[in-house]
Design a protein around this motif. Sequence first.
Motif: not given
Lengths: 113, 113
Positions: A32, A94, A99-101
């Motif tokens: 994403n 990510n 959920n880790k940017l």
Amino acid sequence: AQSVSQHNHHVILSEAASLELGCNYSYGGTVNLFWYVQYPGQHLQLLLKYFSGDPLVKGIKGFEAEFIKSKFSFNLRKPSVQWSDTAEYFCAVNLRATNKLIFGTGTLLAVQP
Amino acid sequence: DAGVTQSPTHLIKTRGQQVTLRCSPKSGHDTVSWYQQALGQGPQFIFQYYEEEERQRGNFPDRFSGHQFPNYSSELNVNALLLGDSALYLCASSLAWGEETQYFGPGTRLLVL
């Protein structure tokens, strides 16, 4: 390791000029993509995002970005900048469902009136 | 509707001390992530909490620890502070595990002398 590259560290434009900020990422899986903006004295705000579908996404304040999968790029564009667009712009990626940017180093944009 | 809030806004500590930073997520959000933003850099992922457990961790030493409370608020603790820990610490929240859009707070500026 996954990484995000923003090619322009500082950009100076006059009002009404067109803007394109480059962003490339290195990761072979599904991602994403985001652009965040930080106006002077304010916190990070989401400008636009791409999850799937039409690779040309539109965000707030007339910004848009195009996802080109073959080039691992997600460049930010605006046809005509305003003085109020002066800010720091961050590209972020990510990995799906983590959920880790992962952020780029940012581009400082100064728009001269 | 309040966004993500963080406290304190600024903090000065000396080397070797310990610090606790606090974050309240956006209303309805249950996932909290912490990032460190050094001067001139993009934010770097520290860790993420969901259902009061650490779910993911970035490349940070064990001196960095956290906690999430039943009301979804979170703390970041840093022990044995080093000069290099001076940075802006950002908290971000998201609606649910797997919801990839994160919303950021204003940050806590930590200076270690």
